[in-house]
Enzyme design. Structure first.
Site, mmCIF file in Angstrom:
data_model
loop_
_atom_site.group_PDB
_atom_site.id
_atom_site.type_symbol
_atom_site.label_atom_id
_atom_site.label_comp_id
_atom_site.label_asym_id
_atom_site.label_seq_id
_atom_site.Cartn_x
_atom_site.Cartn_y
_atom_site.Cartn_z
ATOM 1 N N HIS A 152 -5.766 -9.298 -0.146
ATOM 2 C CA HIS A 152 -4.847 -10.208 -0.842
ATOM 3 C C HIS A 152 -4.199 -11.155 0.158
ATOM 4 C CE1 HIS A 152 -4.557 -7.324 -4.480
ATOM 5 N NE2 HIS A 152 -5.357 -8.339 -4.746
ATOM 6 N N GLU A 197 -0.667 -10.903 1.579
ATOM 7 C CA GLU A 197 -0.410 -9.614 2.220
ATOM 8 C C GLU A 197 -1.018 -9.620 3.622
ATOM 9 O OE1 GLU A 197 -1.864 -6.777 -0.679
ATOM 10 O OE2 GLU A 197 -0.688 -7.706 -2.280
ATOM 11 N N GLU A 238 -0.183 0.914 0.476
ATOM 12 C CA GLU A 238 0.760 -0.200 0.335
ATOM 13 C C GLU A 238 1.834 -0.084 1.411
ATOM 14 O OE1 GLU A 238 0.455 -2.639 -1.846
ATOM 15 O OE2 GLU A 238 -0.828 -1.861 -3.468
ATOM 16 N N HIS A 260 -2.718 -2.842 1.921
ATOM 17 C CA HIS A 260 -2.063 -3.883 1.122
ATOM 18 C C HIS A 260 -0.566 -3.796 1.404
ATOM 19 C CE1 HIS A 260 -5.397 -4.892 -1.832
ATOM 20 N NE2 HIS A 260 -5.893 -3.838 -1.212
HETATM 21 ZN ZN LIG Z 1 -2.664 -6.143 -2.549
#
Ligand SMILES: [Zn+2]
Length: 397
Positions: free
Chosen positions: A162, A165, A366, A307
């Site tokens: 992403h 990110e 994350e 992420h």
């Molecule tokens: Zn992500």
């Protein structure tokens, strides 16, 4: 750093002279047969750079070596044509410097070009790192994979699926740098000597899956080149691309995989968007295809996609994950403080497809807390937390 083979030299001898593990010297010279060293052949010594020194009055090889925390043997190897007793004032001598500092020392605004600069430096200093282009982005940027280690078991991590990110990229680059520093200096990381893992694990890292998107977020529409008007249209003519997660065509790369893709297609945007659009069908985007192909060719024993944000570890998909996924998630959690979560109402991600396809442990991790893009001030803490996970990736069976 390069030395020229003299008659009688061996990799073992270089390993002693430079206090450098033999496997690192062997792997830094993949095209050289250690048993057939030919005089005059250039050999790469990892973990060192060189400097030029101008001989001063009363200098000797010994005094020069001392000045650089080197040894006479090292200085002689680097200056094979200079006789120690015939040093002349003003003459230049090449001296070795052991690298003990990070190259990856600035995680801010970490564009594709900044990553390339760091990668080039790392590969020059540590030629045992292996770089491969696994595909190209829509705009034609090479997508790089770095491999470290000679083990049969391949463990994979990636970052910046992403765009906004992108802080996950310098986290991985810093780790590659820390791994190389630890190996070449025999310095443990969190009490762990890493050479045994270099021997048994092959670490595969794709630090920036979505280079076009990352540059768009950091540099704005000009980074899109010919596609400037297109990305501005997708972004409702806003110049601020900080909320952009997709690739340059407005496809969310982590919604591109054939693992309940239809579920996402049903409820997500149906045309290009800064985030969430899964494409018109699975695996239409070159970046997503490159990552799928890589998983197939490398036969990953496990995979972690980094992420931001939330400090959580997703580790399940439709009960298809193997039992050891839970143990790994628990260990990752123990060393990072992140919360393990088995299932989430989200599909078509790389982790989902990986688990479904290979029935091996796959994770979406994350990092950090807050609103994306996370401020670079979070980097030091984020790196420390992630370091535990990246090390566990090496030492867990
Ligand atoms: Zn992500």
């Amino acid at each position: 750093m390069e030395v020229l083979v003299r008659p009688g030299d061996s990799f073992w001898y270089y390993s002693q002279v430079f206090s450098m593990p033999l496997p690192l010297i062997e792997d830094s010279n993949p095209d050289i047969d250690p048993l057939r060293l030919i005089a005059g052949t250039p050999v790469q010594i990892p973990g060192y750079i060189t400097e030029t020194y101008v001989v001063q009055p009363n200098d000797s090889f010994w005094s020069i070596a001392n000045r650089y925390q080197s040894t006479v043997e090292q200085v002689q190897l680097l200056n094979p044509n200079i006789l120690p007793n015939q040093l002349q004032i003003g003459q230049t001598i090449t001296v070795p410097i052991r690298v003990s500092q990070f190259v990856v020392d600035d995680p801010g605004q970490y564009t594709y070009e900044k990553m390339q600069q760091d990668l080039n430096q790392l590969l020059t200093i540590y030629p045992f790192l292996r770089r491969e282009q696994i595909g190209q982005s829509v705009l034609g940027k090479d997508i790089d994979e770095i491999q470290i280690g000679r083990g049969q078991k391949t463990v994979h991590v990636n970052g910046s699926f992403h765009a906004n990110e992108w802080i996950t990229t310098p986290v991985l680059m810093r780790f590659i740098n820390e791994y190389a520093l630890s190996l070449t200096n025999g310095r443990p990381v969190r009490g762990l000597f890493l050479l045994p893992f270099y021997q048994t694990v092959n670490l595969s890292v794709v630090p920036m899956v979505n280079p076009d998107g990352v540059n768009l977020v950091i540099q704005g529409a000009d980074a899109a080149g010919d596609r400037k008007e297109e990305v501005l249209a997708i972004n409702s003519q806003q110049a601020d691309f900080s909320q952009w997660k997709a690739n340059i065509r407005g496809v969310d790369l982590n919604n591109q995989y054939p693992a309940l893709w239809e579920v996402e297609a049903e409820r997500k945007p149906t045309s290009p968007a800064p985030r969430d659009f899964p494409g018109t069908s699975p695996l239409t985007e070159p970046e997503a295809i490159a990552m799928a192909d890589l998983a197939k060719t490398r036969n990953f024993a496990r995979m972690s996609a980094l992420h931001t944000q939330g400090k959580v570890i997703y580790w399940g998909f439709q009960n298809l994950e193997p039992p050891e996924a839970e143990q790994l998630a628990n260990e990752f959690s123990r060393v990072s403080g992140f919360t393990p979560i088995r299932f989430i109402d989200s599909y078509a991600g790389y982790k989902d497809w990986f688990i479904q396809e290979f029935r091996r442990p796959g994770f979406t991790i994350e990092l950090g807390l807050g609103t994306n893009p996370l401020p670079v001030e979070q980097f030091p803490e984020m790196y420390e937390e992630t370091l535990g996970i990246l090390l566990a990736n090496l030492y867990m069976p």
